[in-house]
Every structure is written in structure tokens, then in C-alpha cells.
Motif scaffolding. Structure first.
Motif, mmCIF file in Angstrom:
data_model
loop_
_atom_site.group_PDB
_atom_site.id
_atom_site.type_symbol
_atom_site.label_atom_id
_atom_site.label_comp_id
_atom_site.label_asym_id
_atom_site.label_seq_id
_atom_site.Cartn_x
_atom_site.Cartn_y
_atom_site.Cartn_z
ATOM 1 N N HIS A 1 64.679 141.261 43.946
ATOM 2 C CA HIS A 1 63.600 141.807 44.762
ATOM 3 C C HIS A 1 63.483 143.317 44.574
ATOM 4 O O HIS A 1 62.369 143.850 44.496
ATOM 5 C CB HIS A 1 63.830 141.494 46.232
ATOM 6 C CG HIS A 1 62.853 142.160 47.148
ATOM 7 N ND1 HIS A 1 61.488 142.035 46.997
ATOM 8 C CD2 HIS A 1 63.039 143.005 48.215
ATOM 9 C CE1 HIS A 1 60.872 142.743 47.923
ATOM 10 N NE2 HIS A 1 61.784 143.343 48.663
ATOM 11 N N GLN B 1 59.788 143.878 43.495
ATOM 12 C CA GLN B 1 58.990 144.412 44.610
ATOM 13 C C GLN B 1 57.709 143.595 44.819
ATOM 14 O O GLN B 1 56.613 144.146 44.953
ATOM 15 C CB GLN B 1 58.624 145.874 44.345
ATOM 16 C CG GLN B 1 59.784 146.847 44.479
ATOM 17 C CD GLN B 1 60.207 147.042 45.932
ATOM 18 O OE1 GLN B 1 59.453 147.574 46.738
ATOM 19 N NE2 GLN B 1 61.404 146.596 46.264
ATOM 20 N N LEU C 1 60.428 138.902 47.686
ATOM 21 C CA LEU C 1 60.860 139.107 49.069
ATOM 22 C C LEU C 1 61.107 137.764 49.745
ATOM 23 O O LEU C 1 62.112 137.592 50.454
ATOM 24 C CB LEU C 1 59.804 139.899 49.833
ATOM 25 C CG LEU C 1 60.100 140.144 51.319
ATOM 26 C CD1 LEU C 1 61.427 140.879 51.500
ATOM 27 C CD2 LEU C 1 58.958 140.923 51.974
ATOM 28 N N GLU D 1 58.849 144.873 57.756
ATOM 29 C CA GLU D 1 57.937 145.402 56.749
ATOM 30 C C GLU D 1 56.993 146.458 57.307
ATOM 31 O O GLU D 1 56.192 147.039 56.561
ATOM 32 C CB GLU D 1 57.082 144.275 56.160
ATOM 33 C CG GLU D 1 57.847 143.220 55.406
ATOM 34 C CD GLU D 1 56.919 142.173 54.812
ATOM 35 O OE1 GLU D 1 56.414 142.398 53.700
ATOM 36 O OE2 GLU D 1 56.683 141.150 55.490
ATOM 37 N N ALA E 1 53.986 153.820 52.077
ATOM 38 C CA ALA E 1 54.382 152.421 52.201
ATOM 39 C C ALA E 1 55.206 151.930 51.012
ATOM 40 O O ALA E 1 56.213 151.231 51.178
ATOM 41 C CB ALA E 1 53.140 151.551 52.386
ATOM 42 N N SER F 1 59.153 150.556 51.106
ATOM 43 C CA SER F 1 59.536 149.230 50.619
ATOM 44 C C SER F 1 60.637 149.332 49.570
ATOM 45 O O SER F 1 61.598 148.548 49.577
ATOM 46 C CB SER F 1 58.314 148.514 50.040
ATOM 47 O OG SER F 1 58.668 147.258 49.526
ATOM 48 N N ARG F 2 60.509 150.294 48.670
ATOM 49 C CA ARG F 2 61.520 150.463 47.623
ATOM 50 C C ARG F 2 62.871 150.840 48.222
ATOM 51 O O ARG F 2 63.912 150.328 47.805
ATOM 52 C CB ARG F 2 61.063 151.524 46.617
ATOM 53 C CG ARG F 2 59.972 151.045 45.659
ATOM 54 C CD ARG F 2 59.711 152.055 44.555
ATOM 55 N NE ARG F 2 59.056 153.270 45.078
ATOM 56 C CZ ARG F 2 57.742 153.405 45.205
ATOM 57 N NH1 ARG F 2 56.930 152.406 44.878
ATOM 58 N NH2 ARG F 2 57.224 154.537 45.649
ATOM 59 N N ARG G 1 63.956 150.223 51.274
ATOM 60 C CA ARG G 1 64.525 149.092 52.016
ATOM 61 C C ARG G 1 65.203 148.113 51.064
ATOM 62 O O ARG G 1 66.296 147.597 51.348
ATOM 63 C CB ARG G 1 63.426 148.394 52.824
ATOM 64 C CG ARG G 1 63.050 149.127 54.101
ATOM 65 C CD ARG G 1 61.839 148.510 54.762
ATOM 66 N NE ARG G 1 61.600 149.089 56.087
ATOM 67 C CZ ARG G 1 60.408 149.130 56.692
ATOM 68 N NH1 ARG G 1 59.327 148.623 56.067
ATOM 69 N NH2 ARG G 1 60.275 149.672 57.889
#
Length: 417
Positions: free
Chosen positions: A89, A93, A98, A184, A207, A211-212, A214
């Protein structure tokens, strides 16, 4: 946990004599004789008989150890698969990656939650015989601080070379992974006064970057979890640290268990997970029935974001059932029920079986992924589950420990709930 000493036989015997079940409790209790003296040899070679066949306390302890080791092996394998899914993941990405990581997490947690009820030996706290505190490094719940996870995310603290060794336990482990995989949103768990909010550093993260980070953070944490669970297995393997032999040789050369009774008590202590961590923390606290939270406690559910709490509880109960009733298919193999039958107290095992069935029924009445909602609403179904767990815990605290002449763990003593 301090070293155990034989409980006062005159007190126990007097209590048993006044109980409704005195006829077989007195006969079964190894701590009572005609003069009220206490005799607990380090090793008791007596052959006992149950519906599982003939066995000794040593073979029973070996069965407990083998059950735990099998569970640790499965959990380590699942955690390795989870680490691979999270690495994928981080690389991809995508929504698909996910989903795959979340599925791997849910699958791994089924096996992990089962061994939560097997915290004896190295997995247990350091104060326990042979304990090394591995559990809290893998899953520190309810010691969870999602704001601290978000602050670590902003500071990229997870990138530090010594993060896995020195990072606070409530910023890593499987609880942190759950938050990182399911949260998210663009918001965080911190107050407005937190430095990441007051200083604007959180808001500055776009955003994609959020995400990266996390995904990267989750990968660091889950790789550490997989490594620790793999090391746990090696500590138990006959070809490794062979902690399995420590249980089997209790009272006859074990470095950690000076008597079989101490070893049996350590395993029983682990089973009290269903009374403390499960009843009080996972169910009672969100219902505002336990601890300092007495009003709005809904956010203290275990699986706040993933809503996997019902599956977690079912796995906890499966772990309890494996140790108490036998680790094999359909309850085959030795368990505490066989020890109870062997000392003439099969009726106590039957009572525990009936109480566990009530817990199973109460949990089954709550739909999948709805436990969190039921707890937050303080519903009748959630309270029924709590009541059933209280009944089960009550049997452990009274009849089971009394018949087997065991002592209550420190975290349970004084708890009359």
C-alpha cells in the motif's frame, strides 16, 4: 506480580465449609485436610482422569504451552502478511491497496486477539514469571493516544532509526496501525491548542502527503510488530528459547516456575482477561460502568475507526475457550475443565461452559461491525453482554480459583463486580 505463597488453608477451608458446594469443594481442594493444613508440593505426579483420558499436571501445562505456541506461530505468520500488504500500500497508494491492507489487518487481528488471552511467559508483563512485556509493544490498548500518533505523523518521528525501540508504546503497535489505516480524513485527534493545530503544521499537509505519511508510518510500525511476534515464537520454540519446556518442567527444574501451582496460576491469571480487559475495559468502559469515565465514554471503544470490535471479542472468547476447554477442534485436548473434572469438580466446569454460552449468545445478538454503535448507545444488547461477562468472571473469581486452590491476580483482587 509478587511470588505466590500458598493461600491460608484455614481461611479457605472455613469458607468452603460454609458454602453450598462444600461437599465436593472440600474434597477437591488440595489445600485442605482434616487439620486445616496446607500442602502444596512443588511437583504433583498424581495421575488424574477426565473425559479426555489420563493426564498429569505436567502434561496439562505442556498442553497449555503448546496451545499458546501454536497461536503465536499463526499470529506471527499473519503479521508478516500484514507487513507485506502495508508495504504494498505504501508503494501503490491506491484504493485497492488500502482495502487489501485493511483486510490483512482484520485477518491478523483475529489471530492476535485470540492470543491476548494467552499472556503467560514472555508475552506477559515483566512482573509475571518469565514475562518480558512483549504484549504492550505489540498492542498497548487501552493505552491509546491518537493525538500523539498525529503529532508523530507531522514531525515524521516514525522515521527515526530508534523509533521502534524508543517511541512511546501508544504511538506504535497494532492500535496505531488501525488508526493509520482507517482514518482517511483531513482532521486529527488533537485539541485546537495542540502545537500541530495552533501552529498550522497539520493544515499545511496536503491530502496526498498526509496519505503517504500514514502509509509510511503504518509500515514502520507493522514491520516492528511482525519482528517482535517472530521473536516471541523463537522464545517458545523447542529449537529456540524453549519456554515451552519451562511450563512442562514447572516444579522440577523450571527457571521461572518453582512449582506447578505457580505455573497453573500464571495461566489462569491470563484467562482473567475476559473479566478485566474484556468486561471492564472493552465493554464496561464505553458503557460508563467502569473506571473514571462515567458519562460520555463512547470514544473509548476498542476499534473506534475499523469497527472490528465484535470480531476482536469473538477471538478473545475463542482464546479463552481453547485454554479452558481444550485447544483442539471442538474442544479436544486438555484444558482447565479436565483439571476440574480430575479433582472431582466437573460441575464447576459445566457452570463455566454454560456461562460462556451466555456470553456467546449475547455477542451473537449484536450484528457484525455494530458493537461500537451498541456500546455508544448504551443499548440493552450491550448491557446484556456486560452482564453475561460479569457472570462468567464471577465464576472464575469464586468457584474455579477456590476449587483449584489458586490465587486471584492482583488486577482482580478487590473487584467485586
Amino acid at each position: 506480580m509478587k511470588p505466590r505463597s500458598p493461600r491460608s488453608a484455614p481461611v479457605v477451608c472455613a469458607a468452603l465449609a460454609s458454602a453450598a458446594l462444600a461437599s465436593y469443594l472440600l474434597a477437591a481442594s488440595p489445600g485442605c485436610d482434616s487439620e486445616g493444613s496446607s500442602r502444596q508440593p512443588a511437583s504433583d505426579p498424581t495421575t488424574l482422569v477426565s473425559d479426555a483420558g489420563s493426564f498429569t499436571r505436567s502434561t496439562l501445562l505442556g498442553a497449555f504451552g503448546q496451545c499458546a505456541l501454536d497461536g503465536y506461530r499463526k499470529t506471527a505468520q499473519k503479521s508478516a502478511l500484514l507487513a507485506e500488504a502495508v508495504r504494498q500500500h505504501e508503494s501503490e497508494q491506491s484504493a485497492a491497496s488500502l482495502t487489501a491492507a485493511r483486510t490483512a489487518f482484520a485477518d491478523a487481528m483475529v489471530d492476535y486477539q485470540r492470543i491476548e488471552v494467552m499472556q503467560f511467559g514472555p508475552l506477559a508483563k515483566k512482573v509475571a514469571p518469565g514475562g518480558e512485556g512483549i504484549r504492550d509493544l505489540v498492542y498497548a490498548w487501552p493505552n491509546v493516544n491518537r493525538c500523539l500518533v498525529d503529532e508523530t505523523l507531522v514531525a515524521r518521528g516514525y522515521e527515526a532509526a530508534d523509533f521502534a525501540a524508543k517511541g512511546a508504546v501508544n504511538t506504535r503497535g497494532l492500535a496505531a496501525v488501525e488508526y493509520l489505516l482507517w482514518n482517511e480524513g483531513a482532521t486529527n485527534a488533537c485539541a485546537d491548542t495542540s502545537a500541530i493545530n495552533a501552529g498550522g503544521t497539520w493544515q499545511a499537509l496536503e491530502a496526498g502527503e498526509l496519505s503517504r505519511r500514514r502509509a509510511a508510518y503504518a509500515r514502520v510500525v507493522v514491520e516492528d510488530v511482525a519482528a517482535r511476534l517472530g521473536a516471541l515464537v523463537q522464545k517458545w520454540e523447542p529449537g529456540g528459547g524453549n519456554f515451552l519446556a519451562e511450563l512442562e518442567s514447572a516444579g522440577t527444574g523450571s527457571r521461572h516456575y518453582g512449582s506447578q501451582q505457580l505455573a497453573l496460576n500464571s495461566v489462569m491469571d491470563a484467562l482473567f482477561y475476559v473479566d478485566v480487559e474484556l468486561k471492564d475495559e472493552k465493554v464496561g468502559r464505553p458503557l460508563a460502568l467502569t473506571g473514571s469515565c462515567t458519562i460520555d465514554c463512547g470514544d473509548q471503544v476498542e476499534a473506534l475507526h475499523s469497527k472490528l470490535g465484535r470480531a476482536h471479542l469473538a477471538a478473545n472468547l475463542a482464546g479463552f475457550r481453547a485454554i479452558f476447554f481444550g485447544c483442539g477442534e471442538g474442544g479436544a485436548g486438555l484444558g482447565f475443565d479436565d483439571l476440574l473434572e480430575g479433582v472431582g469438580a466437573a460441575r464447576v466446569a459445566t457452570s463455566v461452559h454454560a456461562a460462556l454460552a451466555e456470553v456467546d449468545a449475547a455477542l451473537s445478538a449484536i450484528p457484525e461491525q455494530k458493537l461500537e454503535d451498541e456500546l455508544r448507545a448504551k443499548s440493552a444488547a450491550a448491557r446484556t453482554l456486560h452482564d453475561a461477562l460479569r457472570k462468567l468472571g464471577g465464576l472464575l473469581k469464586t468457584e474455579v480459583v477456590t476449587v483449584l486452590n489458586l490465587e486471584l491476580p492482583g488486577r482482580v483482587e478487590g473487584d467485586n463486580d
